[in-house]
Design a protein around this motif. Structure first.
Motif, PDB file in Angstrom:
ATOM      1  N   MET A  93       0.394  -0.810   0.198  1.00 47.97           N
ATOM      2  CA  MET A  93       0.096  -0.065  -0.519  1.00 47.97           C
ATOM      3  C   MET A  93       0.420   1.317   0.008  1.00 47.97           C
ATOM      4  O   MET A  93       0.995   1.973  -1.131  1.00 47.97           O
ATOM      5  CB  MET A  93      -0.847  -0.168   0.856  1.00 47.97           C
ATOM      6  N   ARG A  94       1.573   1.337   0.567  1.00 46.26           N
ATOM      7  CA  ARG A  94       2.816   2.665   0.777  1.00 46.26           C
ATOM      8  C   ARG A  94       3.286   2.564  -0.313  1.00 46.26           C
ATOM      9  O   ARG A  94       3.326   3.918  -0.953  1.00 46.26           O
ATOM     10  CB  ARG A  94       4.169   2.037   1.772  1.00 46.26           C
ATOM     11  N   ALA A  95       4.100   1.530  -0.980  1.00 47.36           N
ATOM     12  CA  ALA A  95       3.843   1.796  -2.012  1.00 47.36           C
ATOM     13  C   ALA A  95       3.781   2.018  -3.659  1.00 47.36           C
ATOM     14  O   ALA A  95       4.324   3.456  -4.286  1.00 47.36           O
ATOM     15  CB  ALA A  95       5.015   0.446  -3.139  1.00 47.36           C
ATOM     16  N   ALA A  96       2.047   1.826  -3.833  1.00 50.50           N
ATOM     17  CA  ALA A  96       1.455   2.377  -4.468  1.00 50.50           C
ATOM     18  C   ALA A  96       0.916   3.784  -4.197  1.00 50.50           C
ATOM     19  O   ALA A  96       0.970   4.896  -4.935  1.00 50.50           O
ATOM     20  CB  ALA A  96      -0.210   1.989  -4.108  1.00 50.50           C
ATOM     21  N   LEU A  97       1.243   4.205  -2.344  1.00 54.16           N
ATOM     22  CA  LEU A  97       0.583   5.710  -2.491  1.00 54.16           C
ATOM     23  C   LEU A  97       1.913   6.891  -2.712  1.00 54.16           C
ATOM     24  O   LEU A  97       1.623   7.641  -3.499  1.00 54.16           O
ATOM     25  CB  LEU A  97       0.086   5.806  -0.833  1.00 54.16           C
ATOM     26  N   GLU A  98       3.158   6.210  -2.642  1.00 51.28           N
ATOM     27  CA  GLU A  98       4.395   7.186  -2.385  1.00 51.28           C
ATOM     28  C   GLU A  98       4.816   6.958  -4.262  1.00 51.28           C
ATOM     29  O   GLU A  98       5.999   8.400  -4.382  1.00 51.28           O
ATOM     30  CB  GLU A  98       5.958   5.981  -1.606  1.00 51.28           C
ATOM     31  N   ARG A  99       3.874   6.342  -4.820  1.00 49.33           N
ATOM     32  CA  ARG A  99       4.667   6.175  -6.443  1.00 49.33           C
ATOM     33  C   ARG A  99       3.699   7.067  -6.696  1.00 49.33           C
ATOM     34  O   ARG A  99       4.420   8.251  -7.554  1.00 49.33           O
ATOM     35  CB  ARG A  99       4.635   5.304  -7.071  1.00 49.33           C
ATOM     36  N   GLU A 100       2.370   7.455  -6.698  1.00 50.28           N
ATOM     37  CA  GLU A 100       1.734   8.252  -7.354  1.00 50.28           C
ATOM     38  C   GLU A 100       2.237   9.792  -6.496  1.00 50.28           C
ATOM     39  O   GLU A 100       2.258  10.626  -7.588  1.00 50.28           O
ATOM     40  CB  GLU A 100       0.772   8.194  -6.532  1.00 50.28           C
ATOM     41  N   ALA A 101       2.614  10.072  -5.510  1.00 50.27           N
ATOM     42  CA  ALA A 101       3.238  10.824  -4.947  1.00 50.27           C
ATOM     43  C   ALA A 101       4.471  11.992  -5.098  1.00 50.27           C
ATOM     44  O   ALA A 101       4.342  12.986  -5.670  1.00 50.27           O
ATOM     45  CB  ALA A 101       3.832  10.748  -3.222  1.00 50.27           C
ATOM     46  N   VAL A 102       5.440  10.584  -5.898  1.00 49.49           N
ATOM     47  CA  VAL A 102       6.394  11.025  -6.699  1.00 49.49           C
ATOM     48  C   VAL A 102       6.202  11.646  -8.128  1.00 49.49           C
ATOM     49  O   VAL A 102       7.038  12.820  -8.379  1.00 49.49           O
ATOM     50  CB  VAL A 102       7.609   9.718  -6.882  1.00 49.49           C
ATOM     51  N   LEU A 103       5.087  11.042  -8.406  1.00 54.65           N
ATOM     52  CA  LEU A 103       4.878  11.380  -9.692  1.00 54.65           C
ATOM     53  C   LEU A 103       4.520  13.138  -9.838  1.00 54.65           C
ATOM     54  O   LEU A 103       4.758  13.211 -10.477  1.00 54.65           O
ATOM     55  CB  LEU A 103       4.074  10.459 -10.129  1.00 54.65           C
ATOM     56  N   ASN A 104       3.633  13.411  -8.800  1.00 57.57           N
ATOM     57  CA  ASN A 104       3.465  14.910  -8.458  1.00 57.57           C
ATOM     58  C   ASN A 104       4.219  15.308  -8.425  1.00 57.57           C
ATOM     59  O   ASN A 104       4.258  16.463  -8.602  1.00 57.57           O
ATOM     60  CB  ASN A 104       2.309  14.753  -7.214  1.00 57.57           C
ATOM     61  N   ALA A 105       4.786  14.494  -7.606  1.00 57.02           N
ATOM     62  CA  ALA A 105       6.189  16.047  -6.601  1.00 57.02           C
ATOM     63  C   ALA A 105       6.939  16.099  -7.989  1.00 57.02           C
ATOM     64  O   ALA A 105       7.809  17.388  -8.321  1.00 57.02           O
ATOM     65  CB  ALA A 105       6.959  15.378  -6.012  1.00 57.02           C
ATOM     66  N   VAL A 106       7.340  15.264  -8.798  1.00 55.86           N
ATOM     67  CA  VAL A 106       8.150  15.838 -10.032  1.00 55.86           C
ATOM     68  C   VAL A 106       7.037  17.202 -11.044  1.00 55.86           C
ATOM     69  O   VAL A 106       8.859  17.802 -11.455  1.00 55.86           O
ATOM     70  CB  VAL A 106       8.590  14.452 -11.028  1.00 55.86           C
ATOM     71  N   ARG A 107       6.355  16.636 -10.860  1.00 53.88           N
ATOM     72  CA  ARG A 107       6.033  18.258 -11.190  1.00 53.88           C
ATOM     73  C   ARG A 107       5.593  19.329 -10.614  1.00 53.88           C
ATOM     74  O   ARG A 107       5.309  20.198 -11.443  1.00 53.88           O
ATOM     75  CB  ARG A 107       4.367  16.637 -12.403  1.00 53.88           C
TER      76      ARG A 107
END
Length: 226
Positions: A93-107
């Motif tokens: 669950m952590r991996a799924a949530l933080e992967r999306e968070a990282v993609l948002n942070a890149v942008r």
């Protein structure tokens, strides 16, 4: 006071009581008063959380739905044990949530915010190398937790924030039980963080998500080793 207004006031009061009880339950988990696998009674929880029996009974369905307790008829309330399925589920669950968070942070995350995180991490790494005291390790834990929370908060997605808050309780329990930061584990964890941070600065979504995936996989493997 009109009846409907009095009713609304009472509902708000009851809601605050339940939320306070929920926060006290989290605190009891994290400070060790409630331990994984422990069986407690409703009477125990009433005293520990400073709730009425009615307020506790209203709180129990929320705690059970979030996987923080198991209600066992005729036996009591059990705090879930930290076992292999729990660790795997929580980290997935952590991996799924933080992967999306990282993609948002890149942008969207400003360079200045990212660079501040880089400086914080480098500073703690230098301190650990010079003097790995308990105070330095505690500071490292704050920065570790703060970095992940920063990424999640930046999504501004209430569903992600809510899911992360619930799952982070499980992750923190696992860390307390199995993977506390130490002079050995902190440099490895922070090296993972720095790889994420540098990819964010480069605005490279592939490298950033890969670095976060590696970080979470490494943390999961440390938890599973014990």
């Amino acid at each position: 006071m009109p009846a409907n207004r009095a009713e609304e006031t009472q509902k708000r009061h009851d809601g605050r009581v339940r939320q306070s009880g929920y926060e006290q339950f989290q605190k009891a988990l994290l400070d060790g008063r409630l331990r994984p696998g422990q069986l407690v009674s409703q009477r125990d929880l009433v005293a520990m959380l400073v709730l009425s029996i009615g307020a506790l009974r209203e709180l129990l369905p929320r705690l059970e739905s979030e996987g923080l307790i198991n209600v066992l008829p005729q036996r009591g309330i059990q705090i879930p044990a930290i076992d292999l399925p729990m660790i795997r589920d929580a980290f997935q669950m952590r991996a799924a949530l933080e992967r999306e968070a990282v993609l948002n942070a890149v942008r969207t995350m400003p360079d200045a915010v990212i660079r501040e995180q880089l400086e914080l991490h480098r500073d703690v790494l230098a301190q650990v190398k010079a003097d790995p005291s308990e105070a330095v390790l505690a500071r490292g834990q704050e920065i570790d937790t703060g970095f992940h929370a920063l990424l999640i908060a930046a999504t501004k997605n209430e569903l992600i924030l809510s899911a992360y808050d619930i799952n982070s309780i499980r992750i923190r329990l696992i860390k307390l039980d199995r993977i506390r930061l130490s002079p050995v584990t902190l440099p490895a964890a922070f090296a993972d963080h720095i790889a994420v941070i540098e990819a964010l600065l480069a605005r490279d979504p592939v490298a950033a998500t890969a670095a976060m995936d590696r970080h979470i996989a490494n943390a999961r493997e440390r938890a599973l080793e014990i």
